[in-house]
Write an enzyme that holds these catalytic residues in place. Sequence first.
Site, mmCIF file in Angstrom:
data_model
loop_
_atom_site.group_PDB
_atom_site.id
_atom_site.type_symbol
_atom_site.label_atom_id
_atom_site.label_comp_id
_atom_site.label_asym_id
_atom_site.label_seq_id
_atom_site.Cartn_x
_atom_site.Cartn_y
_atom_site.Cartn_z
ATOM 1 N N ARG A 257 6.062 5.762 -2.552
ATOM 2 C CA ARG A 257 5.134 5.218 -3.585
ATOM 3 C C ARG A 257 4.124 6.386 -3.703
ATOM 4 O O ARG A 257 3.496 6.638 -2.821
ATOM 5 C CB ARG A 257 4.441 4.003 -3.038
ATOM 6 C CG ARG A 257 3.668 3.162 -3.878
ATOM 7 C CD ARG A 257 2.762 2.327 -3.097
ATOM 8 N NE ARG A 257 1.754 2.893 -2.538
ATOM 9 C CZ ARG A 257 1.100 2.581 -1.292
ATOM 10 N NH1 ARG A 257 1.472 1.479 -0.559
ATOM 11 N NH2 ARG A 257 -0.071 3.084 -0.898
ATOM 12 N N HIS A 261 -1.261 1.416 -3.433
ATOM 13 C CA HIS A 261 -0.434 0.191 -3.521
ATOM 14 C C HIS A 261 -0.680 -0.303 -4.878
ATOM 15 O O HIS A 261 0.464 -0.841 -5.619
ATOM 16 C CB HIS A 261 -0.749 -0.672 -2.382
ATOM 17 C CG HIS A 261 -0.251 -2.006 -2.682
ATOM 18 N ND1 HIS A 261 0.911 -2.340 -2.390
ATOM 19 C CD2 HIS A 261 -1.022 -3.205 -2.895
ATOM 20 C CE1 HIS A 261 1.454 -3.459 -2.793
ATOM 21 N NE2 HIS A 261 0.109 -4.185 -2.960
ATOM 22 N N TYR A 270 -5.514 5.738 4.409
ATOM 23 C CA TYR A 270 -4.464 5.421 5.546
ATOM 24 C C TYR A 270 -3.262 6.348 5.474
ATOM 25 O O TYR A 270 -2.278 6.318 6.384
ATOM 26 C CB TYR A 270 -4.201 4.102 5.626
ATOM 27 C CG TYR A 270 -3.624 3.509 4.253
ATOM 28 C CD1 TYR A 270 -2.404 3.799 3.829
ATOM 29 C CD2 TYR A 270 -4.500 2.684 3.466
ATOM 30 C CE1 TYR A 270 -1.884 3.161 2.692
ATOM 31 C CE2 TYR A 270 -3.879 2.319 2.099
ATOM 32 C CZ TYR A 270 -2.772 2.541 1.955
ATOM 33 O OH TYR A 270 -1.958 2.049 0.707
HETATM 34 C C1 LIG Z 1 4.312 -14.095 0.484
HETATM 35 C C2 LIG Z 1 3.394 -13.012 0.541
HETATM 36 N N1 LIG Z 1 2.555 -12.541 1.508
HETATM 37 C C3 LIG Z 1 1.704 -11.553 1.482
HETATM 38 C C4 LIG Z 1 1.194 -11.048 0.249
HETATM 39 C C5 LIG Z 1 0.353 -9.842 0.007
HETATM 40 N N2 LIG Z 1 0.974 -8.757 -0.346
HETATM 41 C C6 LIG Z 1 1.200 -8.087 -1.540
HETATM 42 S S1 LIG Z 1 2.164 -6.783 -1.726
HETATM 43 C C7 LIG Z 1 2.474 -6.858 0.132
HETATM 44 C C8 LIG Z 1 3.158 -5.570 0.551
HETATM 45 C C9 LIG Z 1 4.745 -5.705 0.043
HETATM 46 O O1 LIG Z 1 5.362 -4.332 0.509
HETATM 47 P P1 LIG Z 1 6.702 -4.197 0.131
HETATM 48 O O2 LIG Z 1 7.451 -5.247 0.170
HETATM 49 O O3 LIG Z 1 7.099 -2.824 0.992
HETATM 50 O O4 LIG Z 1 6.555 -3.769 -1.353
HETATM 51 P P2 LIG Z 1 5.684 -2.594 -2.018
HETATM 52 O O5 LIG Z 1 4.408 -2.652 -2.492
HETATM 53 O O6 LIG Z 1 5.714 -1.423 -1.103
HETATM 54 O O7 LIG Z 1 6.543 -2.027 -3.526
HETATM 55 C C10 LIG Z 1 1.990 -7.756 0.495
HETATM 56 C C11 LIG Z 1 1.898 -8.092 2.120
HETATM 57 C C12 LIG Z 1 2.126 -11.468 -0.922
HETATM 58 N N3 LIG Z 1 1.862 -11.159 -2.360
HETATM 59 N N4 LIG Z 1 3.068 -12.440 -0.811
#
Ligand SMILES: Cc1ncc(C[n+]2csc(CCOP(=O)(O)OP(=O)(O)O)c2C)c(N)n1
Length: 373
Positions: A257, A261, A270
């Site tokens: 990425r 985020h 971080y």
């Molecule tokens: C069920 C749930 N738990 C927590 C969140 C908060 N949250 C949003 S994005 C994220 C991280 C996701 O990481 P990843 O699956 O690696 O996807 P990326 O954003 O890196 O594409 C979290 C924990 C959420 N949206 N849904």
Amino acid sequence: MPKRVAYTAKIEFIQILDENGRFDAALAEGGLADEQAVALLEHLILCRHYDEIAFKLQRSGRMGTYPQNKGQEAIAATALAVTRDDWMVPCYRENPALFLHGLPMEHILLHWMGDERGNQIPEGVNVMPISIPIGTHMLHAAGIAWAQRLRQTGNVALTYFGDGATSEGDFHEAMNFATVMRAPCVFLCQNNQWAISVPREKQMASETVAQKGLAYGAECVQVDGNDVYAVYHATKAAVDRARADGTVTLIECLTYRLGDHTTADDARRYRDPKELEAWTKRDPILRLRTHLTAKGLWDDAKEAAAQDAAKERVARVVKNAEGIAKPSTDDIFDYTFATLPDGLRAQKESMRTHSLALEPGQETLRRAEAQHA
Ligand SMILES: Cc1ncc(C[n+]2csc(CCOP(=O)(O)OP(=O)(O)O)c2C)c(N)n1
Ligand SMILES: [Mg+2]
């Protein structure tokens, strides 16, 4: 009793075009044709520009939040591995694949502008709305794939998710269900190394994401996720297998990425800038552009034309998204109850809702309710 080996496994890693421009012609055989690769580069340039404009829309107060796709555009190659009738069940960082599969570009902007119409996918476009809850949609994908099997449509479901999502129970349930039911589902993880501020090594103890699928009896493979040729190669093989006999595949795309985020994040807090610098050199667009230029298929004139076309198209898309007629206030009420309860009916007809907070005493509401009593 002598011990014996109950199970052994290995995970293959596929890369066709590396960051130094080396190209494995033998592995590329039967894959992306030159004209497909050129069209793909034009599309990636368009999507990178779209991403930059979406970011600016948020920064200038014209959009709520936005998760940049920057650096992960090679995912677009997956769209060339499916047919229009196959289903895409996305997370929220796969715009380049969704657009190629027919999702109008306005929809993603509308979604992040908070307009529900962004989630109303046009009939005939087999794309599910993007999923903000992490992981829930993988179960939908397993169900959609199972439905294809029961109805014998011959179509498959391709679902996308992040590395963090593989720590959710939903991932494991979906993989288990799909493999047991031989539902023609392809699970594609965009391992971008981070789940917001949590790095992969703090997220999981397994060496690869791909190996997680072994437990469920899926075919598992890891690919260079910034290499459109490798992404296409692995996805095509997985889609063909799923279509042929319901074999389920887990593909781990190693990518990064390059942005924050979302627009609500500041990754400088971080992330080591050296890491960002190293991955910037592996940028999928840069890599494809350099390769096609070396083959004589791309030049400055083509680049300028692609950039101009991207600017013109994205400006039009933004105009359409921002110019859409305001939704009806009835929409707040119309999609939860088959028959509106009296209190809500009163609010709908008086156009005064509690959330508007125009009237702390709710005098108008009480009067409207009395009228309908
Ligand atoms: C069920 C749930 N738990 C927590 C969140 C908060 N949250 C949003 S994005 C994220 C991280 C996701 O990481 P990843 O699956 O690696 O996807 P990326 O954003 O890196 O594409 C979290 C924990 C959420 N949206 N849904
Ligand atoms: Mg991630």
